[in-house]
Design a protein around this motif. Structure first.
Motif, mmCIF file in Angstrom:
data_model
loop_
_atom_site.group_PDB
_atom_site.id
_atom_site.type_symbol
_atom_site.label_atom_id
_atom_site.label_comp_id
_atom_site.label_asym_id
_atom_site.label_seq_id
_atom_site.Cartn_x
_atom_site.Cartn_y
_atom_site.Cartn_z
ATOM 1 N N GLN A 46 26.225 51.089 51.702
ATOM 2 C CA GLN A 46 27.260 50.084 51.526
ATOM 3 C C GLN A 46 28.539 50.544 52.229
ATOM 4 O OE1 GLN A 46 28.530 49.178 47.457
ATOM 5 N NE2 GLN A 46 27.883 47.088 47.845
ATOM 6 N N GLU A 47 29.106 49.646 53.023
ATOM 7 C CA GLU A 47 30.382 49.908 53.684
ATOM 8 C C GLU A 47 31.416 48.958 53.078
ATOM 9 O OE1 GLU A 47 29.949 49.425 57.890
ATOM 10 O OE2 GLU A 47 28.914 51.337 58.128
ATOM 11 N N CYS A 48 32.541 49.515 52.687
ATOM 12 C CA CYS A 48 33.588 48.713 52.060
ATOM 13 C C CYS A 48 34.903 48.887 52.815
ATOM 14 C CB CYS A 48 33.796 49.133 50.599
ATOM 15 S SG CYS A 48 32.343 48.868 49.570
ATOM 16 N N ARG A 49 35.724 47.854 52.767
ATOM 17 C CA ARG A 49 37.071 47.921 53.332
ATOM 18 C C ARG A 49 37.989 47.089 52.451
ATOM 19 N NH1 ARG A 49 35.054 43.959 57.478
ATOM 20 N NH2 ARG A 49 36.334 42.137 57.138
ATOM 21 N N THR A 50 39.269 47.431 52.492
ATOM 22 C CA THR A 50 40.261 46.721 51.691
ATOM 23 C C THR A 50 41.122 45.887 52.630
ATOM 24 O OG1 THR A 50 40.281 48.503 50.075
ATOM 25 C CG2 THR A 50 42.143 46.980 50.047
ATOM 26 N N GLU A 51 41.209 44.606 52.341
ATOM 27 C CA GLU A 51 42.067 43.697 53.104
ATOM 28 C C GLU A 51 43.201 43.246 52.192
ATOM 29 O OE1 GLU A 51 39.846 40.413 54.617
ATOM 30 O OE2 GLU A 51 38.737 41.637 56.045
ATOM 31 N N TYR A 52 44.336 42.937 52.800
ATOM 32 C CA TYR A 52 45.482 42.459 52.035
ATOM 33 C C TYR A 52 45.720 40.999 52.405
ATOM 34 C CZ TYR A 52 46.244 47.283 50.799
ATOM 35 O OH TYR A 52 46.087 48.543 50.296
ATOM 36 N N ILE A 53 45.724 40.137 51.381
ATOM 37 C CA ILE A 53 45.962 38.711 51.605
ATOM 38 C C ILE A 53 47.241 38.319 50.882
ATOM 39 C CG2 ILE A 53 43.523 38.166 51.922
ATOM 40 C CD1 ILE A 53 43.503 37.098 49.052
ATOM 41 N N GLN A 54 47.872 37.239 51.366
ATOM 42 C CA GLN A 54 49.094 36.760 50.729
ATOM 43 C C GLN A 54 48.737 35.654 49.750
ATOM 44 O OE1 GLN A 54 51.945 35.748 53.755
ATOM 45 N NE2 GLN A 54 52.314 37.890 54.242
ATOM 46 N N VAL A 55 49.245 35.791 48.536
ATOM 47 C CA VAL A 55 48.952 34.850 47.456
ATOM 48 C C VAL A 55 50.260 34.207 47.012
ATOM 49 C CG1 VAL A 55 48.009 34.618 45.125
ATOM 50 C CG2 VAL A 55 46.998 36.258 46.715
ATOM 51 N N GLN A 56 50.286 32.874 46.969
ATOM 52 C CA GLN A 56 51.471 32.125 46.509
ATOM 53 C C GLN A 56 51.562 32.254 44.995
ATOM 54 O OE1 GLN A 56 53.637 30.414 48.540
ATOM 55 N NE2 GLN A 56 54.909 30.001 46.770
ATOM 56 N N GLN A 57 52.704 32.703 44.516
ATOM 57 C CA GLN A 57 52.933 32.854 43.082
ATOM 58 C C GLN A 57 53.527 31.567 42.528
ATOM 59 O OE1 GLN A 57 52.089 35.690 41.302
ATOM 60 N NE2 GLN A 57 51.103 36.171 43.253
#
Length: 171
Positions: A46-57
């Protein structure tokens, strides 16, 4: 030689006959060729990566306590002015004005819209990972002018140890 001695000698010869028919011994053959038997094995990982997304609050809730208290104070102040129907109008106007002022004072630090926040999202997938593994060796060796081939679990080197079995041929 008497008859009894002849019978004993014959019995001994007959009982030794199986031992005379089969003989085995050790010898060595010269290795001609060794070919590794390689198999491919899949070990998925298993290969994993972390992505950062913008979430409207969402916008925060505005407080209504300031408007209520401001309306009560403004209504009481307006009720002190005038008389008759003018007093009722002054009370209503004071309550409205007090509610507006109380709301602005209470919610002056509250943003009107929600912000944008970055959120970490971990994404994983399974990928094939192929490995080569030697499962044995195909060994060709020469013994007394003839070539023989066997599969062995190890590479014997330049010569291979043999067990030779000699048996008479059956008709």
């Amino acid at each position: 030689m008497n008859l009894q001695a002849k019978l004993i000698a014959s019995a001994l010869c007959l009982s030794a006959l199986p031992f005379a028919q089969a003989a085995d011994f050790e010898d060595f053959g010269r290795v001609v060729r060794v070919t590794p038997q390689v198999e491919q094995i899949n070990r998925p990982r298993q290969e994993c990566r972390t992505e950062y997304i913008q979430v409207q609050q969402p916008a925060p809730q505005r407080s209504v306590g300031g408007a209520i208290i401001g309306g009560l104070v403004g209504g009481l102040a307006g009720n002190q002015v005038g008389g008759g129907t003018g007093r009722s109008v002054a009370t209503a106007a004071g309550a409205i004005a007090g509610a507006l002022v109380g709301d602005r004072v209470d919610n002056s630090d509250t943003p009107t819209s929600g912000g944008v926040q970055e959120q970490a999202v971990k994404q994983c997938r399974t990928v094939d990972h192929w490995e080569s593994r030697t499962s044995g060796y195909e060994v060709t060796y020469d013994y007394r002018g003839r070539n023989y081939t066997n599969i062995m679990s190890y590479d014997p080197g330049e010569r291979v140890r043999l067990r030779v079995v000699v048996e008479p041929m059956q008709r």
